[in-house]
Design an enzyme around this catalytic site. Structure first.
Site, PDB file in Angstrom:
ATOM      1  N   GLU A  22     -11.982 -21.271  31.888  1.00 43.34           N
ATOM      2  CA  GLU A  22     -11.242 -19.846  32.071  1.00 43.34           C
ATOM      3  C   GLU A  22     -11.952 -19.006  32.832  1.00 43.34           C
ATOM      4  OE1 GLU A  22     -10.588 -17.968  28.144  1.00 43.34           O
ATOM      5  OE2 GLU A  22      -9.383 -16.289  29.304  1.00 43.34           O
ATOM      6  N   LYS A  56     -19.474 -16.536  27.907  1.00 45.94           N
ATOM      7  CA  LYS A  56     -19.312 -15.666  28.957  1.00 45.94           C
ATOM      8  C   LYS A  56     -18.954 -14.321  28.482  1.00 45.94           C
ATOM      9  CE  LYS A  56     -16.428 -19.099  30.709  1.00 45.94           C
ATOM     10  NZ  LYS A  56     -14.913 -18.921  30.462  1.00 45.94           N
ATOM     11  N   ARG A 105     -21.559 -29.011  22.282  1.00 45.92           N
ATOM     12  CA  ARG A 105     -21.898 -28.236  23.509  1.00 45.92           C
ATOM     13  C   ARG A 105     -23.355 -28.053  23.323  1.00 45.92           C
ATOM     14  NH1 ARG A 105     -19.048 -23.855  23.210  1.00 45.92           N
ATOM     15  NH2 ARG A 105     -20.349 -22.437  23.743  1.00 45.92           N
TER      16      ARG A 105
HETATM   17  P1  ATP Z   1     -17.563 -19.445  26.964  1.00 50.30           P
HETATM   18  O1  ATP Z   1     -17.215 -18.893  25.446  1.00 50.30           O
HETATM   19  O2  ATP Z   1     -18.868 -19.222  27.421  1.00 50.30           O
HETATM   20  O3  ATP Z   1     -16.600 -18.517  27.779  1.00 50.30           O
HETATM   21  P2  ATP Z   1     -15.829 -21.490  26.934  1.00 50.30           P
HETATM   22  O4  ATP Z   1     -16.045 -22.587  26.021  1.00 50.30           O
HETATM   23  O5  ATP Z   1     -14.689 -20.286  26.631  1.00 50.30           O
HETATM   24  O6  ATP Z   1     -17.065 -20.726  27.133  1.00 50.30           O
HETATM   25  P3  ATP Z   1     -14.311 -22.394  29.421  1.00 50.30           P
HETATM   26  O7  ATP Z   1     -14.257 -21.505  30.399  1.00 50.30           O
HETATM   27  O8  ATP Z   1     -13.153 -22.313  28.390  1.00 50.30           O
HETATM   28  O9  ATP Z   1     -15.594 -21.728  28.495  1.00 50.30           O
HETATM   29  O10 ATP Z   1     -14.993 -23.794  29.149  1.00 50.30           O
HETATM   30  C1  ATP Z   1     -14.806 -24.667  30.285  1.00 50.30           C
HETATM   31  C2  ATP Z   1     -15.303 -26.055  29.822  1.00 50.30           C
HETATM   32  O11 ATP Z   1     -16.745 -26.018  29.616  1.00 50.30           O
HETATM   33  C3  ATP Z   1     -14.690 -26.480  28.509  1.00 50.30           C
HETATM   34  O12 ATP Z   1     -14.264 -27.917  28.711  1.00 50.30           O
HETATM   35  C4  ATP Z   1     -15.857 -26.124  27.565  1.00 50.30           C
HETATM   36  O13 ATP Z   1     -15.916 -27.200  26.475  1.00 50.30           O
HETATM   37  C5  ATP Z   1     -17.138 -26.326  28.479  1.00 50.30           C
HETATM   38  N1  ATP Z   1     -18.225 -25.616  27.963  1.00 50.30           N
HETATM   39  C6  ATP Z   1     -18.217 -24.182  27.842  1.00 50.30           C
HETATM   40  N2  ATP Z   1     -19.334 -23.889  26.983  1.00 50.30           N
HETATM   41  C7  ATP Z   1     -20.015 -25.000  26.932  1.00 50.30           C
HETATM   42  C8  ATP Z   1     -21.225 -25.378  26.499  1.00 50.30           C
HETATM   43  N3  ATP Z   1     -22.199 -24.456  25.831  1.00 50.30           N
HETATM   44  N4  ATP Z   1     -21.740 -26.730  26.610  1.00 50.30           N
HETATM   45  C9  ATP Z   1     -20.870 -27.879  27.158  1.00 50.30           C
HETATM   46  N5  ATP Z   1     -19.750 -27.568  27.706  1.00 50.30           N
HETATM   47  C10 ATP Z   1     -19.441 -26.308  27.635  1.00 50.30           C
HETATM   48 MG    MG Z   2     -13.770 -19.003  26.130  1.00 52.75          MG
END
Ligand code: ATP
Ligand code: MG
Length: 749
Positions: free
Chosen positions: A31, A268, A258
């Site tokens: 995102e 983020k 993760r």
């Molecule tokens: P954040 O909470 O940091 O915003 P998110 O999971 O909401 O993380 P996205 O931008 O939706 O972030 O994630 C993009 C991809 O990265 C998704 O497939 C998510 O599963 C993966 N991802 C995010 N954080 C991690 C992590 N700590 N380890 C492995 N993969 C991750």
């Molecule tokens: Mg998110």
């Protein structure tokens, strides 16, 4: 830890073999609401890595269904990160927002099938009606609306005839499903907001669960790989794709653990708080765990990818130690970057019996690094040394310059102190010294013994630079955010001095400043007037024991030359042990010293030694791996025994496993307490030494790299390392490096 072929790759291979898919398509679907962090690097590594290794494709898709927090700046940051890590998303970046019209049509299809309805309960009622884990939910009375009414309401929602929250579109699944996510999940909500790409065109936005599976389907994704939090969403994913009865093949969702790292915030949203709160200078502040932060700090893409490879892909969440990431960058730079001298806290030394000027041919690399390069290092009467490298009243075991103890100036001469000049407050202002003309490095026949070599710069030739020393951004293991910030995470040294070649030759952007660590010319703030260097990482893992040490004076951190400051003398027992280890067992003095001084370690060592008479290999594992564990827990709490370590060493000695794999086995022993032999068998880690098994791999790599073969044959023998590395990589570290080496050498003759 490299787990070899992980479960995702096994699935992919089976799906290719069974013909379920002709081509593998994965996607990385962030995102765009912030800069990507090291957790995203893991996801990028997995998704793009699978696509690359199975000749498929990985789409970069912006999951932009939450317009209030998203913007184009973050899209660019995500692209930069993927590119920097070395991956290619092909012709175009995909956006979920491009599918809004198609998603709308799919929603209408579900309504027409009676599988979706417009609900008009408010948020609170929706929550209440959903029930709980122990109680079934109940369906809203609006679920009885006719298809016609639903169609007309949904159209009006789209046309902006209602306010935010007045209605939602829901899937009609099962209000008493055990999986709470299946209790008529929301598909669309009304939001009268501007979208950074779609503008004002839409005022209804699809929910993740509705948009994600269909976006995957529209793009022809085969394997939709996400993190474990989405496990329960998989049922909705399947329900929507199945109900719509789409043309096959369709994608399936798979979850992995993760990445979590201690001392690090991995969200983020929380990182945005630091940026907005001014606790850091921006998303690319070198202390940030963002990819932009690591890049600016001086990490290499190779080191990050290597880290992602080491941590592996698992199905249960765990915490990775930040020192593992630091290890990866240190390991990468160790053999790559030039070593130069920098003085952070200068103390002037006047060498009274030296009146000329000379330039010393000084190698940029130590002997064990297969790189060549020299600079002319100016040497003159007035030099600066590190203030902490001189002590007037040293404690025992201080190996550097004192009024009674000479020291070597790295690459140059031995000097001794003649007089200490102080200011009116009693602070040392400068040292008057003498050098020994016959002691020049490399041609020393002075007969003078010194215990260490220190860095220095010629006063008239040194260049002033700004050095930024970074420490961990957070001071506790599981930080929440702002409240856990380490107030000393940045120390700026305005007038550090480097030898002139660093600035004039610009041989590299990264350097090892001897005894201080690895540094990187800051890509943003570096100018000719004010050169700025970021500390990437120290020379060794110093944070584990960093407690009450003085933080204002940068600590010397050399491993080879034994220059640690305040060393207490050994007692009789320790001395006896030291002599035994050093003289009798032939351990080098550093290892012998470590063992002798630590009662727990020597006890453990002796016990293991009674099982296997292999003092050197054993000492290696004990002083590195076991010692690291003993920093965290007591001897009695170790999950592994001295017996098992002996068994591990036996496997290294008889070449059942390589020492690289041994580390991996050790990590597993730490976690599970299982027997090393069992681990090796279960995970298939046995070293491959049979030429018949290795040769086909070598052949394949030779065929794949005709250019390098030609270069090698033309005399670039350094490429041997490249070929060996490729074979080790292809065999997941299992090939016996010695055998590989000699086979390749023969092959390429
Ligand atoms: P954040 O909470 O940091 O915003 P998110 O999971 O909401 O993380 P996205 O931008 O939706 O972030 O994630 C993009 C991809 O990265 C998704 O497939 C998510 O599963 C993966 N991802 C995010 N954080 C991690 C992590 N700590 N380890 C492995 N993969 C991750
Ligand atoms: Mg998110």
């Amino acid at each position: 830890m490299n787990e070899g072929k992980n479960f995702l790759r096994t699935i992919v291979e089976e799906d290719l073999k069974s013909g379920k898919y002709k081509e593998i398509v994965t996607r990385f679907p962030p995102e765009p609401n912030g800069f990507p962090h090291i957790g995203h690097a893991k996801s990028i590594f997995i998704n793009f890595g699978i696509a690359r290794d199975y000749q498929g494709h990985c789409n970069l898709r912006m999951d932009d269904t939450n317009p209030t927090k998203e913007n184009m700046k973050y899209v660019e940051a995500l692209k930069d990160a993927v590119k920097w890590l070395g991956y290619d998303w092909g012709d175009k970046v995909y956006f979920t927002s491009d599918y809004f019209p198609k998603l709308y049509d799919y929603a209408i299809r579900l309504i027409k099938m009676g599988k979706a309805y417009v609900d008009s309960l408010n948020e609170e009622e929706i929550r209440e009606y959903r029930g709980s884990v122990t109680e079934p939910g109940k369906r809203s009375k609006f679920a009885k609306r006719s298809v016609e009414e639903n169609l007309s309401l949904f159209e009006k929602m789209k046309n902006g005839e209602f306010k935010d929250g007045e209605h939602v579109l829901r899937a009609r699944i099962d209000m008493s499903a055990a999986n709470m996510k299946m209790r008529d999940p929301l598909m669309y909500r009304i939001k009268h907001v501007h979208h950074f790409r779609a503008g004002e065109k839409w005022c209804i936005y699809p929910m993740y669960d509705f948009a994600h599976c269909l976006s995957d389907y529209i793009e022809g994704v085969t394997h939709s790989i996400c993190t474990l939090e989405f496990e329960n969403n998989r049922d909705i994913y399947n329900w929507i794709l199945d109900e719509l009865d789409l043309k096959l093949p369709r994608p399936y969702q798979y979850e992995f653990a993760r990445l979590n790292i201690n001392y690090t915030v991995m969200s983020k949203r929380k990182l945005l708080e630091l940026v907005e709160g001014g606790q850091v200078s921006g998303w690319d502040d070198p202390r940030m765990p963002t990819i932009a932060g690591y890049k600016r700090r001086g990490y290499t893409p190779e080191s990050i990818l290597n880290f992602c490879d080491q941590i592996g892909v698992a199905k249960t969440n765990s915490m990775v130690d930040i020192s593992q990431l630091e290890f990866c960058i240190r390991d990468d730079l160790n053999k790559k970057v030039p070593r130069v001298m920098c003085v952070l806290d200068p103390l002037k030394v006047i060498i009274e019996n030296y009146n000329g000027y000379e330039e010393i041919d000084a190698s940029y690399y130590p002997h064990d690094v297969p790189k060549e390069g020299y600079r002319a290092l100016p040497f003159s009467r007035e030099i600066y040394i590190e203030r902490s490298d001189f002590m007037e009243n040293p404690p025992k075991g201080y190996f550097r310059l004192t009024p009674k103890q000479p020291v070597r100036l790295k690459h140059a001469y031995i000097i001794s102190c003649k007089e200490v000049i102080k200011d009116t407050n009693g602070n040392i202002k400068e040292i008057k010294a003498e050098y020994y003309p016959a002691s020049k490095s490399g041609q020393d026949n002075s007969g003078i013994k010194v215990k260490s070599a220190i860095q220095w710069v010629s006063a008239a030739h040194a260049k002033a630079v700004e050095v930024r020393l970074y420490d961990r951004l957070f001071s506790c293991q599981s930080p929440e955010g702002v409240e856990d910030i380490n107030p000393n995470s940045l120390q700026i040294i305005k007038n550090a001095l480097v030898e002139p070649a660093v600035i004039s030759e610009k041989l590299d952007e990264r350097f090892q400043f001897e005894r201080h660590g690895y540094f990187y010319a800051d890509p943003v703030d570096y100018t000719d007037e004010n050169p700025v260097f970021n500390k990437i990482v120290g020379l060794k893992d110093s944070w584990a024991k960093k407690t009450k040490e003085d933080k204002t004076v940068p600590k010397p951190q050399s491993k080879k030359i034994h220059i640690e400051g305040e060393i207490t003398p050994m007692n009789e027992t320790q001395k006896a042990l030291f002599d035994k280890y050093n003289l009798e067992f032939g351990l080098n003095s550093e290892v012998a010293n470590t063992l002798a001084r630590d009662e727990n370690l020597s006890l453990f060592y002796e016990e293991a030694l009674s099982v296997i008479g292999s003092p050197v290999s054993l000492a290696n594992i004990v002083t590195n791996e076991v010692a690291r564990e003993l920093k965290q827990v007591n001897l009695s709490e170790l999950k592994f025994s001295a017996n098992q370590i002996a068994e591990l060493v036996r496997m290294i000695d008889d070449e059942t496993i390589s020492s690289k794999i041994a580390k991996q086995v050790f990590e597993e022993m730490v976690k599970s307490g299982e027997n090393p032999t069992q681990i090796v068998e279960l995970k298939g880690l046995v070293q491959i030494s049979d030429p018949a098994k290795i040769l086909p791999v070598i052949d394949e790599i030779i065929t794949k790299n005709p250019d390098n073969v030609a270069k090698f044959k033309a005399g670039n023998t350094k490429l041997l390392g490249f070929f060996v590395g490729q074979v080790l990589k292809a065999t997941e570290g299992k090939a016996n490096p010695k055998v590989v080496n000699s086979l390749i050498a023969k092959k390429l003759k």
